[in-house]
Scaffold this active site. Sequence first.
Site, PDB file in Angstrom:
ATOM      1  N   ASP A   1      48.084  38.419  48.948  1.00  0.00           N
ATOM      2  CA  ASP A   1      49.016  39.012  47.970  1.00  0.00           C
ATOM      3  C   ASP A   1      50.482  38.742  48.341  1.00  0.00           C
ATOM      4  O   ASP A   1      51.357  38.806  47.480  1.00  0.00           O
ATOM      5  CB  ASP A   1      48.797  40.529  47.872  1.00  0.00           C
ATOM      6  CG  ASP A   1      47.343  40.888  47.583  1.00  0.00           C
ATOM      7  OD1 ASP A   1      46.625  40.023  47.050  1.00  0.00           O
ATOM      8  OD2 ASP A   1      46.940  42.013  47.909  1.00  0.00           O
TER       9      ASP A   1
ATOM     10  N   PHE B   1      47.733  25.064  22.242  1.00  0.00           N
ATOM     11  CA  PHE B   1      47.004  25.520  23.428  1.00  0.00           C
ATOM     12  C   PHE B   1      47.948  26.353  24.284  1.00  0.00           C
ATOM     13  O   PHE B   1      49.170  26.239  24.156  1.00  0.00           O
ATOM     14  CB  PHE B   1      46.505  24.312  24.246  1.00  0.00           C
ATOM     15  CG  PHE B   1      47.635  23.457  24.733  1.00  0.00           C
ATOM     16  CD1 PHE B   1      48.098  22.399  23.977  1.00  0.00           C
ATOM     17  CD2 PHE B   1      48.271  23.736  25.946  1.00  0.00           C
ATOM     18  CE1 PHE B   1      49.174  21.632  24.410  1.00  0.00           C
ATOM     19  CE2 PHE B   1      49.340  22.972  26.387  1.00  0.00           C
ATOM     20  CZ  PHE B   1      49.794  21.913  25.618  1.00  0.00           C
TER      21      PHE B   1
HETATM   22  O1  F6P Z   1      44.590  42.314  49.166  1.00  0.00           O
HETATM   23  C1  F6P Z   1      43.865  41.146  48.988  1.00  0.00           C
HETATM   24  C2  F6P Z   1      42.933  41.287  47.814  1.00  0.00           C
HETATM   25  O2  F6P Z   1      42.186  40.100  47.651  1.00  0.00           O
HETATM   26  C3  F6P Z   1      43.606  41.668  46.500  1.00  0.00           C
HETATM   27  O3  F6P Z   1      44.231  40.589  45.877  1.00  0.00           O
HETATM   28  C4  F6P Z   1      42.451  42.264  45.744  1.00  0.00           C
HETATM   29  O4  F6P Z   1      42.884  43.149  44.740  1.00  0.00           O
HETATM   30  C5  F6P Z   1      41.720  42.992  46.832  1.00  0.00           C
HETATM   31  O5  F6P Z   1      42.026  42.339  48.051  1.00  0.00           O
HETATM   32  C6  F6P Z   1      40.232  43.071  46.679  1.00  0.00           C
HETATM   33  O6  F6P Z   1      39.752  43.794  47.761  1.00  0.00           O
HETATM   34  P1  F6P Z   1      38.216  44.009  48.104  1.00  0.00           P
HETATM   35  O7  F6P Z   1      37.622  42.677  48.414  1.00  0.00           O
HETATM   36  O8  F6P Z   1      38.186  44.921  49.273  1.00  0.00           O
HETATM   37  O9  F6P Z   1      37.627  44.625  46.876  1.00  0.00           O
END
Ligand code: F6P
Length: 324
Positions: A128, A216
Site C-alpha cells: 500500500d 473504450f
Molecule cells: O495491506 C496490504 C493489503 O494487501 C491491502 O492492500 C489489502 O486491503 C489487505 O492487505 C488484505 O489483507 P488480508 O490478506 O489480510 O485480507
Amino acid sequence: MRRIALLTSGGDCPGLNACIRAVVRTAKFYGIEVFGFRRGFKGLIENDYILLDYKTVAGLLQRGGTFLLTAREDRFKDRIFRELAYNNLKALSVDALIVIGGNGSFQGANLLQKEFDLNMVGIPKTIDNDIYGTEYAIGFDTAVNNAMDAIDKIKDTTLSHERVFIVEVMGRDSGFIALEVGIATGAELTLIPEYPSPLHVIEETLINSKKIGKNFAIIVVAEGVASGKDLANLLRERLKDKGIEEIRYTVLGYIQRGGSPTAYDRVMASKFGYFAVKKLVEGERNFMVSFENGRIGIKPLEVSFGRVRVPDLEEYQLNNILSM
Ligand code: F6P
C-alpha cells in the site's frame, strides 16, 4: 550487539525474503547471530524460531512471500502475551528485535520496547506504500508492476470490444497503487480515496469520452473507494440510456501481492536490511528505516504512528490531465 531477532509481520509482499537475506548476511558480517521467529509476533509468543545463517538465506532473493512465514497476531495487544514474548527473547539474550512490517506491527513492537526496554527496529513494508515517515515501503513497486501487467492485458479486450473496464486494485484505505497504476497504464479514470470523485464526474468523463469518439475506457478503482463490482453495476444502470452498456469489471486481488520482486524491490529490500543492521551496530536504538528524498535514513519508531502518508495532489491532477 551479539544477537538479534528478526520477524516478518502482517500481509506478505514481494521483497521480504530479499530483506531477510540482507539482515542475516549483514549481521553475519558483523559477527552477530540472528534468530528468525516464524509467523511474526505469533512465533515470538510461542517461541517458534530458527537460527539463520548464510546457508538458510541462500537462493531466497528472487522469491516472493516470506520464508519466515507471517501472520496477523491479535494476542500481542494483550500485555500478558507481550511479556511472554519478551521472556522468550530474553532467554536467547537477544539485544534487538527487527520487525519487517507495517504501521500496526511497529506499534506492537513499540509497546514491547516501552514496557521492557528492548531495542526495536522497524523496516517498512506494505504494497500500500502508505506508512508515514517513509516514501517507500518494500513491495510497492512489484505490486504496481503486477497490476500494470494485468491491466495491459485487459486493455486488449477493452480496445477490441470497445468496452468500459473497471479494474479494482488493492491498497486498503490508500490510493498509491491505483494512482501509480493509473499513470502507468493511461487509465481514463483513477479513483482513489484521498481525492474523491463525485459520481456525476465519473459519468461525465465516460460520456464526454464517447462524444469525442473514444469508445473504450479503463477505470482503475482503489478498493478503498468502492468494489469494482458495485461500481460496474451502478454505472451500467445509470449510463444505459447514454449508450454505454458494455461495462465489465475485474478484481486484481492477490496477484498484486505475489510473485518475484522487481529489481527495484530487491535492491530497496537489500538496502533497508543492510542499513537496519549497520545502524544497530553503530549504536542506534528504537528506530525505523526510512526513505526520503532519495536517501535511506532512520527515524524514531513513533513517527509513523496514528498517521498515514497520502499521495501528492499534483500527481493526482497530472493523472487526470494525461488521461483525457
Ligand atoms: O495491506 C496490504 C493489503 O494487501 C491491502 O492492500 C489489502 O486491503 C489487505 O492487505 C488484505 O489483507 P488480508 O490478506 O489480510 O485480507
